[in-house]
Design an enzyme around this catalytic site. Structure first.
Site, mmCIF file in Angstrom:
data_model
loop_
_atom_site.group_PDB
_atom_site.id
_atom_site.type_symbol
_atom_site.label_atom_id
_atom_site.label_comp_id
_atom_site.label_asym_id
_atom_site.label_seq_id
_atom_site.Cartn_x
_atom_site.Cartn_y
_atom_site.Cartn_z
ATOM 1 N N LYS A 23 15.919 -20.451 -6.967
ATOM 2 C CA LYS A 23 14.893 -19.942 -6.047
ATOM 3 C C LYS A 23 13.505 -20.213 -6.606
ATOM 4 C CE LYS A 23 14.621 -15.412 -5.836
ATOM 5 N NZ LYS A 23 13.312 -14.896 -6.281
ATOM 6 N N SER A 24 13.337 -20.042 -7.907
ATOM 7 C CA SER A 24 12.026 -20.234 -8.540
ATOM 8 C C SER A 24 11.565 -21.687 -8.427
ATOM 9 C CB SER A 24 12.090 -19.833 -10.013
ATOM 10 O OG SER A 24 12.395 -18.462 -10.145
ATOM 11 N N SER A 145 1.857 -10.930 -13.870
ATOM 12 C CA SER A 145 3.003 -11.686 -13.384
ATOM 13 C C SER A 145 2.700 -13.184 -13.400
ATOM 14 C CB SER A 145 3.335 -11.258 -11.946
ATOM 15 O OG SER A 145 4.238 -12.164 -11.353
ATOM 16 N N SER A 173 5.636 -14.183 -19.924
ATOM 17 C CA SER A 173 6.358 -15.057 -18.968
ATOM 18 C C SER A 173 6.012 -16.532 -19.153
ATOM 19 C CB SER A 173 6.069 -14.628 -17.523
ATOM 20 O OG SER A 173 6.503 -13.312 -17.297
ATOM 21 N N ASP A 292 14.250 -10.880 -15.547
ATOM 22 C CA ASP A 292 15.173 -10.773 -14.413
ATOM 23 C C ASP A 292 16.626 -10.609 -14.824
ATOM 24 O OD1 ASP A 292 13.248 -10.814 -12.459
ATOM 25 O OD2 ASP A 292 13.419 -12.947 -12.031
ATOM 26 N N LYS A 390 18.915 -12.343 -0.350
ATOM 27 C CA LYS A 390 17.558 -12.658 -0.800
ATOM 28 C C LYS A 390 17.555 -13.848 -1.751
ATOM 29 C CE LYS A 390 13.688 -10.774 -3.450
ATOM 30 N NZ LYS A 390 12.597 -11.316 -2.635
#
Length: 409
Positions: A23-24, A145, A173, A292, A390
């Site tokens: 998804k990323s 984020s 991150s 995650d 999702k």
């Protein structure tokens, strides 16, 4: 939809599972494709988030409802701000209107973007009037984020002067930032990342380019958990993965050795095997670069009866739900001794696992999928199980391939 999950006939599993694209990666490449139409993409994620992103990118004017898709909210904010003549209102679910966007909006405004809040200051919905952005220097707090940072980096090469982004403070991150930069490099966009300064050179056009999305490592995490909770010699093959992954969650292959899960990289696949090992009483993980997978690891530890101390989790407070609080509530219902702070989770070792407990999912796909592997140790119920769409619509079908018993209630 409520599901009742229970153990397969045997806890010695052998199976092959195909997982769709990350998804990323998919959402980053979809935005680049909107800016540079000569890009084509294979193995796109079939997740709700990727579909929402695709639909949002096609809107010229009007309301864009991204539902629960935080990535789409951040990425589309940068995209529409830079699209001359487009005028949209970006909105989403009730939870989305509680997730902050102020830092990104202020950064874009400092570059000259026209963005206003429709309701509460700092939160969606936001009104964006696209315009030509000519400024090329901006700064952001380094501990925000990574999606804020990537939103700026993804549009950077399409700006007249490119972009110089300064990250102020200690950077978190980093794998997701590096993923974005690697994808930019993959389509011929020049970047540099030195110290706290990221530079992206302008590139008006890109020639015909085909890109293949690697499968999602976050989705793989649930099968790591299943293998960890199974008998020695269990073997699950997942495709399509590569050893030099851009995804931060690929650290799973190292972390899960502590649970006796061995990862073998073969051509476009990973083979997960449960091997004999000395079980630890407690594990410690710093997950700042891969938050995650915290839910998956915490539930794996609980299922194995071992303790854990997970840190670097401050971004989990502003996800689809407050994931730390949600883990505390749901694991406690199962009998866990657990405590959480603003950035850490501590689980004490124990042997009690209550059966037939109904797990609430809080509109959070990862809550549903992280708790599902506990079916190997106890019967469990998952409320609002459809939330997995999702990121991983095929999840329950793939669990049935492992003969985990799933019944709709």
């Amino acid at each position: 939809m409520k599901l009742h999950l229970s153990a397969p006939p045997s806890n010695l599993l052998k199976s092959n599972i195909e997982i769709t694209g990350s998804k990323s990666e998919s959402n980053r490449l979809l935005l680049l494709q909107a800016l540079y139409p000569n890009i084509s993409i294979d193995n796109l994620s079939n997740s709700d988030d990727a579909q929402v992103m695709q639909k949002g990118l096609q809107v010229e004017n009007g309301v864009v409802d991204i539902h629960h898709a935080g990535t789409a909210m951040r990425f589309l904010t940068g995209y529409f701000a830079s699209q001359v003549g487009k005028e949209v209102v970006l909105t989403g679910s009730k939870r989305m209107t509680e997730r902050p966007v102020k830092i990104l909006v202020e950064a874009l405004r400092s570059l000259g973007a026209d963005i206003t809040y429709e309701k509460e200051e700092g939160y969606p919905p936001i009104k964006i009037k696209g315009k030509k952005i000519t400024k090329n220097k901006v700064s952001l707090p380094a501990d925000v984020s990574s999606q804020y940072i990537s939103s700026l980096l993804l549009i950077a090469a399409s700006l007249q002067e490119g972009l110089e982004l300064e990250l102020v403070g200690k950077i978190t991150s980093i794998p997701y930032i590096k993923m974005t930069l690697a994808l930019l490099n993959g389509v011929g966009i020049r970047t540099s990342f030195e110290g706290n300064i990221i530079k992206v050179a302008p590139k008006p056009n890109i020639g015909a380019t085909n890109l293949v999305v690697e499968s999602d490592w976050s989705s793989a995490s649930y099968f790591y958990s299943i293998v960890a909770l199974c008998e020695v010699d269990t073997e699950i093959t997942l495709s399509a993965y590569k050893k030099d992954s851009l995804q931060g969650d690929s650290v799973l292959s190292e972390i899960y050795t502590q649970f006796g899960v061995e990862t073998t990289f073969e051509k476009n696949t990973i083979v997960l095997r449960k091997v004999a090992h000395q079980q630890m009483t407690t594990i410690n993980c710093e997950l700042q670069d891969a938050p995650d997978i915290a839910q998956t690891i915490a539930v794996t530890c609980f299922g194995l009866g071992i303790g854990c101390h997970l840190t670097g989790l401050h971004t989990l407070k502003i996800k689809e739900t407050d994931r730390l609080e949600a883990l505390y509530v749901e694991l406690s219902k199962l009998g866990a001794a657990i405590s959480v702070t603003d950035n850490a989770l501590t689980l004490r070792a124990g042997n009690v696992i209550k059966s037939d407990v109904a797990i609430d999912t809080y509109n959070d796909h990862r809550m549903a999928m992280a708790f599902a592997p506990l079916a190997l140790r106890t019967s469990i119920l998952i409320n609002d199980a459809e939330v997995v769409s999702k990121s991983y619509p095929d999840f329950w079908n793939d669990l049935e391939k492992l003969q985990i018993q799933i019944k709709k209630l």
